[in-house]
Design a protein around this motif. Structure first.
Motif, PDB file in Angstrom:
ATOM      1  N   MET A  59       0.873  -1.173   0.000  1.00  0.00           N
ATOM      2  CA  MET A  59       0.000   0.000   0.000  1.00  0.00           C
ATOM      3  C   MET A  59       0.905   1.216   0.000  1.00  0.00           C
ATOM      4  SD  MET A  59      -1.326   0.147   3.969  1.00  0.00           S
ATOM      5  CE  MET A  59      -1.811  -1.576   4.032  1.00  0.00           C
ATOM      6  N   ILE A  60       0.359   2.371  -0.282  1.00  0.00           N
ATOM      7  CA  ILE A  60       1.141   3.605  -0.233  1.00  0.00           C
ATOM      8  C   ILE A  60       0.970   4.229   1.142  1.00  0.00           C
ATOM      9  CG2 ILE A  60       1.444   5.917  -1.201  1.00  0.00           C
ATOM     10  CD1 ILE A  60       0.445   4.858  -3.856  1.00  0.00           C
ATOM     11  N   ASP A  88     -12.163   6.941  10.043  1.00  0.00           N
ATOM     12  CA  ASP A  88     -12.978   7.595   9.021  1.00  0.00           C
ATOM     13  C   ASP A  88     -12.226   7.624   7.693  1.00  0.00           C
ATOM     14  OD1 ASP A  88     -14.998   8.121  10.829  1.00  0.00           O
ATOM     15  OD2 ASP A  88     -14.181  10.089  11.379  1.00  0.00           O
ATOM     16  N   ILE A  89     -12.930   7.280   6.619  1.00  0.00           N
ATOM     17  CA  ILE A  89     -12.346   7.398   5.283  1.00  0.00           C
ATOM     18  C   ILE A  89     -12.340   8.880   4.913  1.00  0.00           C
ATOM     19  CG2 ILE A  89     -12.588   6.795   2.845  1.00  0.00           C
ATOM     20  CD1 ILE A  89     -14.023   4.242   3.725  1.00  0.00           C
ATOM     21  N   GLU A  90     -11.151   9.418   4.674  1.00  0.00           N
ATOM     22  CA  GLU A  90     -11.022  10.855   4.410  1.00  0.00           C
ATOM     23  C   GLU A  90     -10.962  11.174   2.927  1.00  0.00           C
ATOM     24  OE1 GLU A  90      -8.308  12.986   6.866  1.00  0.00           O
ATOM     25  OE2 GLU A  90      -8.416  11.517   8.497  1.00  0.00           O
ATOM     26  N   ALA A  91     -10.633  10.179   2.108  1.00  0.00           N
ATOM     27  CA  ALA A  91     -10.563  10.431   0.665  1.00  0.00           C
ATOM     28  C   ALA A  91     -10.494   9.099  -0.056  1.00  0.00           C
ATOM     29  CB  ALA A  91      -9.345  11.297   0.319  1.00  0.00           C
ATOM     30  N   VAL A  92     -10.689   9.185  -1.373  1.00  0.00           N
ATOM     31  CA  VAL A  92     -10.519   8.038  -2.259  1.00  0.00           C
ATOM     32  C   VAL A  92      -9.520   8.445  -3.321  1.00  0.00           C
ATOM     33  CG1 VAL A  92     -11.658   6.469  -3.888  1.00  0.00           C
ATOM     34  CG2 VAL A  92     -12.875   7.250  -1.854  1.00  0.00           C
ATOM     35  N   THR A  93      -8.622   7.554  -3.672  1.00  0.00           N
ATOM     36  CA  THR A  93      -7.622   7.881  -4.693  1.00  0.00           C
ATOM     37  C   THR A  93      -8.312   8.173  -6.025  1.00  0.00           C
ATOM     38  OG1 THR A  93      -7.343   5.521  -5.175  1.00  0.00           O
ATOM     39  CG2 THR A  93      -5.828   6.513  -3.596  1.00  0.00           C
ATOM     40  N   PRO A  94      -7.669   8.952  -6.874  1.00  0.00           N
ATOM     41  CA  PRO A  94      -8.311   9.342  -8.149  1.00  0.00           C
ATOM     42  C   PRO A  94      -8.815   8.172  -8.973  1.00  0.00           C
ATOM     43  CG  PRO A  94      -6.360  10.673  -7.766  1.00  0.00           C
ATOM     44  CD  PRO A  94      -6.381   9.636  -6.689  1.00  0.00           C
ATOM     45  N   ASP A  95      -8.130   7.031  -8.920  1.00  0.00           N
ATOM     46  CA  ASP A  95      -8.599   5.891  -9.708  1.00  0.00           C
ATOM     47  C   ASP A  95      -9.561   5.000  -8.926  1.00  0.00           C
ATOM     48  OD1 ASP A  95      -6.940   4.709  -7.881  1.00  0.00           O
ATOM     49  OD2 ASP A  95      -5.576   3.807  -9.346  1.00  0.00           O
ATOM     50  N   SER A  96      -9.955   5.448  -7.725  1.00  0.00           N
ATOM     51  CA  SER A  96     -10.918   4.739  -6.865  1.00  0.00           C
ATOM     52  C   SER A  96     -10.447   3.351  -6.442  1.00  0.00           C
ATOM     53  CB  SER A  96     -12.281   4.604  -7.571  1.00  0.00           C
ATOM     54  OG  SER A  96     -12.817   5.860  -7.871  1.00  0.00           O
ATOM     55  N   SER A  97      -9.145   3.109  -6.516  1.00  0.00           N
ATOM     56  CA  SER A  97      -8.629   1.787  -6.160  1.00  0.00           C
ATOM     57  C   SER A  97      -8.240   1.674  -4.689  1.00  0.00           C
ATOM     58  CB  SER A  97      -7.397   1.453  -7.016  1.00  0.00           C
ATOM     59  OG  SER A  97      -6.322   2.337  -6.714  1.00  0.00           O
ATOM     60  N   ALA A  98      -8.154   2.818  -3.979  1.00  0.00           N
ATOM     61  CA  ALA A  98      -7.701   2.776  -2.599  1.00  0.00           C
ATOM     62  C   ALA A  98      -8.438   3.802  -1.768  1.00  0.00           C
ATOM     63  CB  ALA A  98      -6.195   3.022  -2.525  1.00  0.00           C
ATOM     64  N   LEU A  99      -8.577   3.495  -0.485  1.00  0.00           N
ATOM     65  CA  LEU A  99      -9.243   4.355   0.484  1.00  0.00           C
ATOM     66  C   LEU A  99      -8.188   4.978   1.387  1.00  0.00           C
ATOM     67  CD1 LEU A  99     -11.977   1.744   1.436  1.00  0.00           C
ATOM     68  CD2 LEU A  99     -12.138   3.532  -0.319  1.00  0.00           C
ATOM     69  N   VAL A 100      -8.325   6.271   1.654  1.00  0.00           N
ATOM     70  CA  VAL A 100      -7.316   6.983   2.436  1.00  0.00           C
ATOM     71  C   VAL A 100      -7.867   7.259   3.829  1.00  0.00           C
ATOM     72  CG1 VAL A 100      -5.815   8.997   2.543  1.00  0.00           C
ATOM     73  CG2 VAL A 100      -6.479   8.051   0.309  1.00  0.00           C
ATOM     74  N   PHE A 101      -7.083   6.866   4.836  1.00  0.00           N
ATOM     75  CA  PHE A 101      -7.491   7.163   6.218  1.00  0.00           C
ATOM     76  C   PHE A 101      -6.258   7.312   7.097  1.00  0.00           C
ATOM     77  CE2 PHE A 101      -7.400   2.562   5.806  1.00  0.00           C
ATOM     78  CZ  PHE A 101      -6.778   2.114   6.973  1.00  0.00           C
ATOM     79  N   ASP A 102      -6.440   8.046   8.181  1.00  0.00           N
ATOM     80  CA  ASP A 102      -5.367   8.281   9.146  1.00  0.00           C
ATOM     81  C   ASP A 102      -5.234   7.033  10.010  1.00  0.00           C
ATOM     82  OD1 ASP A 102      -3.653   9.054  11.151  1.00  0.00           O
ATOM     83  OD2 ASP A 102      -4.876  10.742  11.863  1.00  0.00           O
ATOM     84  N   VAL A 149       0.489   9.057   9.947  1.00  0.00           N
ATOM     85  CA  VAL A 149       0.661   8.186   8.795  1.00  0.00           C
ATOM     86  C   VAL A 149      -0.712   7.895   8.202  1.00  0.00           C
ATOM     87  CG1 VAL A 149       0.662   6.065  10.200  1.00  0.00           C
ATOM     88  CG2 VAL A 149       1.595   6.025   7.883  1.00  0.00           C
ATOM     89  N   TYR A 150      -0.831   8.168   6.895  1.00  0.00           N
ATOM     90  CA  TYR A 150      -2.073   7.902   6.172  1.00  0.00           C
ATOM     91  C   TYR A 150      -1.868   6.673   5.290  1.00  0.00           C
ATOM     92  CZ  TYR A 150      -3.781  12.495   7.579  1.00  0.00           C
ATOM     93  OH  TYR A 150      -4.206  13.578   8.317  1.00  0.00           O
ATOM     94  N   PHE A 151      -2.813   5.762   5.374  1.00  0.00           N
ATOM     95  CA  PHE A 151      -2.818   4.596   4.503  1.00  0.00           C
ATOM     96  C   PHE A 151      -3.595   4.936   3.217  1.00  0.00           C
ATOM     97  CE2 PHE A 151      -2.482   0.787   7.672  1.00  0.00           C
ATOM     98  CZ  PHE A 151      -1.233   1.240   8.056  1.00  0.00           C
ATOM     99  N   GLU A 152      -2.999   4.649   2.067  1.00  0.00           N
ATOM    100  CA  GLU A 152      -3.782   4.537   0.842  1.00  0.00           C
ATOM    101  C   GLU A 152      -4.039   3.043   0.682  1.00  0.00           C
ATOM    102  OE1 GLU A 152      -2.416   6.564  -2.598  1.00  0.00           O
ATOM    103  OE2 GLU A 152      -2.053   8.457  -1.536  1.00  0.00           O
ATOM    104  N   ASN A 190       4.591  -6.188   3.089  1.00  0.00           N
ATOM    105  CA  ASN A 190       4.475  -5.710   4.468  1.00  0.00           C
ATOM    106  C   ASN A 190       4.836  -4.237   4.533  1.00  0.00           C
ATOM    107  OD1 ASN A 190       7.421  -5.388   5.848  1.00  0.00           O
ATOM    108  ND2 ASN A 190       7.477  -7.029   4.306  1.00  0.00           N
ATOM    109  N   ILE A 191       4.467  -3.623   5.636  1.00  0.00           N
ATOM    110  CA  ILE A 191       4.857  -2.243   5.912  1.00  0.00           C
ATOM    111  C   ILE A 191       5.433  -2.187   7.322  1.00  0.00           C
ATOM    112  CG2 ILE A 191       3.071  -1.288   4.409  1.00  0.00           C
ATOM    113  CD1 ILE A 191       1.532  -0.553   7.021  1.00  0.00           C
TER     114      ILE A 191
END
Length: 868
Positions: free
Chosen positions: A48-49, A141-155, A57-60, A203-204
């Motif tokens: 993941m990014i 809370d989901i704070e955003a969605v990546t432009p291609d809608s493939s990933a959810l961004v959250f803190d 740290v924000y997960f995509e 892994n991360i």
């Protein structure tokens, strides 16, 4: 359905936009852009990014990873206090987790592995899953969605910056706290911060500083109040494979670590426990190539480059020794060692992708191995071993004490590298064995006749134990002159049991198509060896605490005869104690080394050899038994052996005058005091309580003639009063035991004391602690110091402790069940009256101090009996 629901959620969150609206709002800033726009962001891409921004740290988080099983674990990179947690430790087993989404929220859940269904019970799998819902540990809370809608961004910062026990620095084996101490850490979020993030293919890792206030107590007295402490922690989140390894069903008759499941039958809805053995995936992908000798992918152990140079060779050998066992399976070079690479920017010893052996600069005298295991299949994914600097100090001291009588080369403070190196090699091999899936085989050496441990030919062939997974390090049975005859003083690199266990665990059974089809072959391998005690697994758990051949101990159990081995061992202790000054006087000018040896001999070594024999009294040999195995499930120690053991225990206490060595006492930096007096004062009452409590159970389980509580008490009485009844002058030790026995009988008889209150009686329902009990616990400290330091504390004189704690500390039950406890009050009362008669005769025959003591004892007895 999952994809459809996800699309609906995304539309609901961000709206369905028509083609016209999209053209009109093409310049509008998205939530994703707003989140990171014009802000300093550090990024790392992998499974993941990761975006590090403003201390968070924000997960995509790719939507394809939802519901995927992962492991979350922690390791300590640096510490402000090694007594709390040491660098390189993995405090707890990793936590199995997964992420789910509902509406605009991401949930972190713990994995609850479902019971296993049989082939005919697949229809009930969905019902099982509904009853194994993963509990929610956190939400985001989901704070955003990546432009291609493939990933959810959250803190995701809260996953790592928190006080969650499962991933904090304080695991069950953390630090050097003892059973006397209690340590309470309080997490301080305001003093904790994120440091670094790294993403890899599967892994991360997240590095952070976690801060706590530590409050500690010792024997109920506060020793620290909110001491600040900070630890640099590396948390790793690893993705588990989609395709699990084919499990191997474990067997309790062999020492393999395992995960527990329940197999459910579709025929009668019955259930049975099934355990999946923990092991590395070494199964060859191409069976034909494997038959032709093609090696499998090896397990690589990376060795810390901060190890002292003298250690490295022996650590490597401790790993590679196991290759001899794997070769019999057909795996060539299954384990390899490499130093920490210095030119690989991706290498990180705290990333669980790598299996490591870490050097910990700490006076902690332990080594330990940890594994990361896929809970669904038992597959070992990675492992770590930590070796502490204090291990070397322990080995040097133990070698001097335990084999100094026979091995002249260790009669120095500077023991040669080749001797210490072999011990380091053995310690490493034992920990590596655990990371391969083997468990400790406590008491394996009890399969060997004691005389064979003094045989050059036997020890050259078998070493001193059938298993390196035993707790035995040195041959403390060997006597002066044995080394010159060729007797070996250390274990073989691997024992016969170790070869057997690796074969059982790792040999591919290619004709089987399922774990269940492997079982007949696995059981046959055990049946082929079950007659030979050298291949016997002796498990230590709560069910085997009464087994003299498998109880937990500091020094290890050598030989099949506890009595004979202890005689040899204590004889060696006396020899070392009397000669240590002449051996090391010029090397040990400040007497520091001799002071350590003095303490160990008097407070650790003697006690544990002595206690090895004590376990015979009321002992019950126990075996994991299947139908057809050539031994019973349990067998009570014979009456004759229990009697001989009691005599030895009393004689050895009476003979402890050698510990009051005036010359040694004058030279030590610590004052010993009257050691014999203390030994008898603490251990003689311990014999009485142990015997009465343990024999109560063993005589119930004997199903025939056996040693009874009444016989035990009468034997103690006869030993203690023998010389007095014969008209002789009793020794100082005998007199002390006479007083202690009298007090015990008064306290445990159905009479009333001078206050008019009932005595404790033989069927007392509760037990509280005295000063002598605390002295006794001191002897148990080295053996039990690995238990969780958070739960043990003593408060004030006579304070009650938990029943579990008391059982672990002394082997004695804290509470007697009034419904099942045998009533031996009549025996106590009879012995009280008999004591009175002996004293009435003896008081006129003795003189001086003895006469005065007997007059006092007679007065106590008379008053006690009159109060009845």
């Amino acid at each position: 359905m999952k994809k459809i629901s996800l699309a609906v959620v995304l539309l609901a969150m961000f709206g369905g936009i028509s083609m016209a609206q999209e053209k009109e709002d093409s310049t509008r800033t998205t939530d994703y852009e707003e989140l990171f726009e014009d802000k300093p962001v550090e990024s790392s891409e992998g499974m993941m990014i990761l975006r590090k921004m403003d201390g968070k740290v924000y997960f995509e988080f790719p939507t394809e990873l939802l519901d995927k099983k992962m492991l979350l674990g922690a390791s300590v990179e640096a510490t402000s206090n090694a007594a709390d947690a040491a660098m390189g430790e993995q405090p707890d087993a990793p936590l199995p987790i997964y992420f789910t989404m509902d509406d605009s929220t991401i949930y972190l859940r713990e994995v609850k592995v479902s019971p296993v269904t049989g082939d005919s019970a697949r229809a009930i799998q969905s019902a099982l899953e509904k009853n194994n819902l993963g509990p929610i540990l956190d939400s985001f809370d989901i704070e955003a969605v990546t432009p291609d809608s493939s990933a959810l961004v959250f803190d995701a910062t809260g996953i790592f910056i928190n006080g969650r026990d499962a991933i904090d620095p304080f695991g069950p084996y953390a630090g050097v706290s003892s059973l006397f101490a209690s340590k309470k850490p309080t997490f301080k979020k305001g003093r904790s911060q994120l440091v670094d993030v790294s993403a890899f293919e599967d892994n991360i890792t997240i590095t952070s500083y976690l801060s706590y206030d530590i409050s500690s107590s010792f024997l109920g007295f506060q020793t620290e109040n909110e001491r600040p402490a900070t630890y640099r922690m590396k948390h790793t989140l690893v993705l588990l494979p989609d395709q699990t390894m084919r499990p191997r069903i474990s067997d309790p008759r062999i020492g393999i670590s395992s995960n527990e499941f329940y197999r459910i039958s579709g025929h009668d809805n019955g259930t049975e426990e099934v355990r999946y053995a923990n092991r590395w995936e070494l199964r060859p992908e191409d069976p034909e190539a494997f038959r032709e000798g093609k090696p499998v992918e090896p397990v690589v152990f990376y060795i810390d480059n901060t190890f002292p140079d003298a250690w490295v060779r022996y650590v490597e050998e401790g790993v590679e020794d196991w290759n001899k066992a794997f070769e019999q399976v057909g795996f060539k070079n299954a384990l390899v060692t490499r130093p920490f690479p210095e030119d690989d920017p991706d290498f990180d010893p705290n990333n669980i992708k790598y299996t490591t052996i870490n050097y910990v600069f700490s006076n902690n005298e332990r080594a330990k191995g940890r594994t990361w295991v896929d809970p669904r299949s038992g597959e070992i994914l990675s492992a770590s071993v930590s070796l502490y600097q204090g291990v070397l100090d322990r080995l040097r001291r133990s070698m001097f004490i335990q084999i100094g009588a026979a091995e002249k080369r260790v009669r120095t403070t500077d023991i040669p590298d080749e001797l210490l190196g072999k011990a380091i090699r053995d310690v490493t091999a034992r920990q590596v064995g655990q990371t391969l899936g083997l468990t400790r085989n406590i008491g394996a050496a009890s399969a060997i006749p004691v005389d064979s441990l003094r045989s050059p030919s036997f020890t050259r062939q078998y070493g001193i134990t059938p298993s390196i997974m035993d707790n035995v390090t040195f041959n403390y049975v060997a006597q002066p002159g044995d080394v010159e005859r060729g007797v070996k003083m250390t274990p073989n690199d691997l024992g016969v049991y170790d070869y057997y266990a690796i074969k059982w665990l790792y040999t591919p059974i290619q004709e089987a198509d399922s774990p269940e089809e492997e079982v007949p072959t696995l059981r046959k391998w055990i049946a082929d060896k079950i007659d030979d005690p050298m291949y016997r697994y002796r498990e230590y758990d709560s069910n085997s605490t009464r087994d003299p051949n498998s109880h937990r101990n500091v020094l290890g159990l050598l030989g099949s005869d506890r009595l004979q081995a202890a005689r040899y061992a204590i004889k060696n202790l006396k020899y070392v104690f009397e000669h240590m000054n002449e051996w090391v006087n010029e090397e040990d000018e400040d007497y520091r080394f001799q002071t350590e040896v003095n303490f160990s001999v008097l407070n650790i070594e003697f006690y544990w050899y002595w206690r090895h024999v004590l376990t015979n009294i009321g002992g019950i040999y126990q075996h994991r038994k299947y139908e057809g195995d050539p031994f019973p499930a349990f067998e009570v120690v014979s009456e004759a052996k229990q009697r001989r053991s009691l005599t030895f225990l009393l004689e050895s206490l009476e003979a402890t005058s050698w510990m009051n060595n005036e010359r040694i006492n004058r030279e030590m930096n610590n004052i010993n005091g009257d050691v014999q007096n203390r030994k008898i004062a603490v251990l003689f009452p311990y014999i009485l309580r142990w015997g009465v409590d343990r024999i109560e159970v063993s005589q119930q389980k004997a199903y025939g003639a056996t040693y009874t509580q009444q016989e035990f008490l009468n034997d103690v009485f006869d030993y203690v009063w023998e010389s007095t009844m014969a008209g002789s002058i009793p020794t100082r030790a005998e007199r002390m035991m006479q007083t202690l026995l009298t007090d015990y009988l008064i306290d445990n008889s159905p009479i009333r004391d001078g206050t008019g209150e009932e005595g404790s009686g033989a069927s007392a329902s509760a037990y509280t602690w005295t000063d002598n009990d605390r002295a006794l616990l001191q002897y148990g400290l080295p053996d039990l110091s690995s238990h969780n330091n958070r739960i043990f504390a003593l408060y004030g004189d006579g304070a009650a402790m938990s029943q579990l704690t008391i059982e672990r500390l002394t082997g004695l039950p804290a509470r007697a069940n009034s419904e099942s406890t045998a009533d031996i009050s009549d025996t106590m009362y009879t012995l009280l009256k008999k004591s009175k008669k002996v004293l009435e005769t003896a008081v006129d025959e003795q003189e001086g101090d003895v006469k005065e003591q007997y007059e006092y004892l007679l007065l106590k007895l008379t008053k006690a009996l009159e109060a009845d």
